[in-house]
Design a protein around this motif. Sequence first.
Motif, PDB file in Angstrom:
ATOM      1  N   HIS A 183      38.067  74.722  33.364  1.00 58.18           N
ATOM      2  CA  HIS A 183      38.939  74.161  34.400  1.00 58.18           C
ATOM      3  C   HIS A 183      38.145  73.834  35.661  1.00 58.18           C
ATOM      4  O   HIS A 183      38.286  72.742  36.231  1.00 58.18           O
TER       5      HIS A 183
ATOM      6  N   SER B 276      36.043  70.771  35.488  1.00 55.51           N
ATOM      7  CA  SER B 276      36.843  69.561  35.760  1.00 55.51           C
ATOM      8  C   SER B 276      37.169  69.455  37.243  1.00 55.51           C
ATOM      9  O   SER B 276      37.144  68.366  37.827  1.00 55.51           O
TER      10      SER B 276
ATOM     11  N   GLU C  80      34.405  67.997  39.258  1.00 55.32           N
ATOM     12  CA  GLU C  80      34.353  66.540  39.090  1.00 55.32           C
ATOM     13  C   GLU C  80      35.396  65.865  39.996  1.00 55.32           C
ATOM     14  O   GLU C  80      35.097  64.893  40.700  1.00 55.32           O
TER      15      GLU C  80
ATOM     16  N   ALA D  36      42.704  68.258  37.848  1.00 57.38           N
ATOM     17  CA  ALA D  36      41.615  68.870  37.077  1.00 57.38           C
ATOM     18  C   ALA D  36      42.162  69.435  35.764  1.00 57.38           C
ATOM     19  O   ALA D  36      41.530  69.317  34.709  1.00 57.38           O
TER      20      ALA D  36
ATOM     21  N   TYR E 179      42.472  66.608  33.348  1.00 57.33           N
ATOM     22  CA  TYR E 179      41.167  66.284  32.755  1.00 57.33           C
ATOM     23  C   TYR E 179      40.828  67.313  31.679  1.00 57.33           C
ATOM     24  O   TYR E 179      40.362  66.976  30.585  1.00 57.33           O
ATOM     25  N   GLU E 180      41.029  68.591  32.054  1.00 63.68           N
ATOM     26  CA  GLU E 180      40.677  69.709  31.167  1.00 63.68           C
ATOM     27  C   GLU E 180      41.452  69.607  29.847  1.00 63.68           C
ATOM     28  O   GLU E 180      40.865  69.738  28.765  1.00 63.68           O
TER      29      GLU E 180
END
Lengths: 431, 431
Positions: free
Chosen positions: B210, B213, B216, B415, B418-419
Motif C-alpha cells: 500500500h 503505491s 507513487e 493509493a 492502485y494497490e
Amino acid sequence: MVPHLVTALSGPINELEQRILESMPAIERWFRLEWMEHTPPFYCSVDVRNAGFKLAPVDTNLFPGGWNNLTPEMLPLAVQAAMAAIEKICPEARNLLVIPENHTRNTFYLANVLQLKRIFHMAGLNVRIGSINSEITEPTTIQLPTGESIVLEPVVRSQYRLGLKDFDPCTILLNNDLSAGPPGILEDLHEQYLLPPLHAGWSVRRKSRHFQSYEEVAKRFGKMLGIDPWLINPMFNKCGEIDFGEGAGMECLTENVDALLSKIRRKYKDYGINEKPFVIVKADNGTYGMGIMTVRDAKDLEQLSRRTRNKMAVVKDGQAVTDVIIQEGVQTYERMHDAVAEPVVYMMDRYVVGGFYRVHPERGIDENLNAPGAGFVPLAFAESTRLPQPGEKPGASAPNRFYMYGVIGRLAMLAASYELEATDPEAETYD
Amino acid sequence: MVPHLVTALSGPINELEQRILESMPAIERWFRLEWMEHTPPFYCSVDVRNAGFKLAPVDTNLFPGGWNNLTPEMLPLAVQAAMAAIEKICPEARNLLVIPENHTRNTFYLANVLQLKRIFHMAGLNVRIGSINSEITEPTTIQLPTGESIVLEPVVRSQYRLGLKDFDPCTILLNNDLSAGPPGILEDLHEQYLLPPLHAGWSVRRKSRHFQSYEEVAKRFGKMLGIDPWLINPMFNKCGEIDFGEGAGMECLTENVDALLSKIRRKYKDYGINEKPFVIVKADNGTYGMGIMTVRDAKDLEQLSRRTRNKMAVVKDGQAVTDVIIQEGVQTYERMHDAVAEPVVYMMDRYVVGGFYRVHPERGIDENLNAPGAGFVPLAFAESTRLPQPGEKPGASAPNRFYMYGVIGRLAMLAASYELEATDPEAETYD
C-alpha cells in the motif's frame, strides 16, 4: 423550523407518506433505473404544494435561482452532487463560465449567482461570471448587502467558442432562462458544453409539455406504488390563440376551465373532499411568477379586470402570451406563523440537496406565492434529522415529510428529463 | 469541537494548507482525472497524523468499522455517496447482504454494522446481515446498549450464489477484513458483486504494498502542487522472514530501522526540525491496531521484552507475523483535553463523507492510538462550517484543516486503488 400542516383532511397524505416510506428501497431503485435511461437536467428546483389530501408539483424551474436560500448545512450536499454532475459530463473541465440573468441591480439574485460560484469552485472548477447584458462592457464589481462582492464580466465570442478575456471555459452554465429566446451569442457553440441546453429555455419550453411528461411519470410511479396517480398529479388542459388584451379566444378558456372544474369536483366527491375546486391559469411559457391567475368559477372569466388582462397578456422579457395552461389548483395547507407556505425542492444532478419554504403573508391557500412580498425559510431538509425515520407515525415526522417532498421533486425532475428529450432539436429520429 | 494543534513548528503545514486551498480546483480536477483511470475502493477510512511540519496517512482500512462514530449531520453525505456508488456498480440491485466481522459480543462494532445497514437502506436497498460465524446457525437478535437491535442471520451458500434463507442479494458488502483468509463460502461467486473484492482482505494485502503505491501517488501529487512529497509521505522499509518468538531475522530489522532513522534525521536537519525521529514497526498484514511498536533507537530492538515479542508475533485471527513494515513515525500534535488525538477520514466511493478524532489519554504523540482505551470524537467535518473558507489565515480555520485532511485521505484511497489493481488476481496482463 418546520411549518405546521393545518388541514382537516390529512388522511390521504399520511397514507401516501407511509406508502412512500415503506417503499423507499423500491422507489430509489425505480429512480436508479430511470436515470439509466434518461439524463437528469443539470440542476432544477420544483415548487410543491401539499393540500393534505393531495401533494403535487406545480412548477419546475430548469434555471433555478435562490441557491442563496439554502442553509450552510446543505452546501456540502450541493458540492458533492456538483462533483458527481461534473464527473459525468465534463471530468476534464478546468473552467466554468456562469451566465446569469441580466439583472444587475437585484442583489438578492446576485447573491444566488455568488452561491453557485462557490458551489462549483468547491467542486473543483475555476468559475467566473459572464454577463450577456449589453450594459456590461467591462468587468464590473457589484457590492452585495452581505458584504461580499461579485464581478460580472462581458462575454467574448469567437467563431466557435464563448468565453471571457483570458478565460476559455469548456463548460457554460446557464442561470438565465432565455425567456426572450437564445441570443445569437449562445448559438452554435459546438465545441463547448452548454448546460442546460438552449431548448430548456422558456422560448422553447411549454408548461403544458412538462405536465404532459409529468402525467406519464406519475402514472408509472403510481402503478409501481399502487396508488391513484391523481394523488400526486395536477390535472390540466390548455388553450392556444388567446389574446387577453383583445379578449380573443376566451371561449376556449371558459370551456376548458369549466370542464376541468367539473373533473376536479368529481374527484373531490370520490374522495369525500369538502373543498371548493379552483384552477390556475398560467401563461404556457411563463416564468418568474408572472402571467398567473386563480379562477374559482368559469363565469369569473367574463369579467376580468383590465389590470388582470394586462397582467396575463405579457410575461418576462415582454413576451406576449397566446397559449395558456389551465391547471388543477392544489391548495397549500402548510403555514408558517399564519402565512401560507409552499416547499421548494432543490436538486443537482439526480440528488435532492435541500430546499426552503416560500412564505407569503398576504396570499391565500389557492393563490400563487411566487410574487413580491414572499419570504424564504430554509427547510429542515439537510439538518441532522433530515434522513427519514422509519417507524414514525405518518404525518408526525418532518424528515419523513421532506423525504416525500424530495420524491415528488425528483418525479418532476424526471418529467423535465422526458420533456427535454422530446423537445431536443438535435435528437436522432428513427423514421 | 476541533482539537488544538499544539506544536512549535507549524510553518510547513500552514504553507501546505495554503497551497492546497489555493489549488482547490486543480486538486479536484486531478482527482477527477485519476478516477477516470482508476476505480475507487467501495469504501475506506484513513488514519492521518499531523506533526505540524508533516501530514501523512499511516493506515488505510478497506473494511472500515466505526461508521457509528459519524454524526447524524454526516449521514446525508454518506447516503448520497452510497447512492452514487450503487448507481455505478449495480444500479439494478434490490438486495444487499452485509457480511460483518465474526464478533457477536462487541456491541460497539454491531452498532457500526447497523449504521451501514441504515445508510444503504436510505440509498435504496433492502439490507440484511449475513454472518459467516459458525456459531450463528439461526436468525439471532442482539440488543444494543442504544436500545436498537440487530439481526444476524446464517448465510446460505448454493453452488454459485451466497444469500440468506429467502433472500437472494445481487451484491455482497464485506465489512470483514478476512485476516484469516477468505472462507471457501465466499469464493467463486461469479454471479454476484462482492465488494470490496477478496484480494482486499488482509490475507492478501500488505501494508508495504500500500505505501509503495502511496509513495507513487504522493510523488505525482507533489509534482502537480510543487511541494516536496516527503511533507505528505511517510518513508518506509520492510523486512521478511522474521520470527519474533525465536528472535530470527532481527539483524534485518535492526539494520533497516537504523537506516530509516538516519534518513529521517537528514530530512529533519534539512527542514530545521528539532524533534527526535522514531519509526513504527508493524506487522505487514496487521490490522485492528495489533502487531505495532514504536522504536526510537535500533539498540532498543536488542532488548525486546517477552511481552513485546509475543505482541508482535501474532495478529488478528491468530495469524503469525513474518513480514514487517518499518515506517517513518509521524508525531501527532493534535490534542483534545490534553489527550493525544489523530483524525480518521471516512470515504464512500470517491467522496469524503466525514470523520472523527481517535483520542487516547494514555498514549504519547509517537505511539499507536488504535488500542483499548481510545475514545472517538466526531470531526466538525460535515457541520455548517465544513466547507473550506478561502481567505482565512493558514492554520486558523478548522474547515480548511479538514479539507486538507480530506485531500490526504483521498490520496491514500487512490493509493489503495492502485494497490488493488496491482494485486488483482483476475487482472488482464499484457505480455
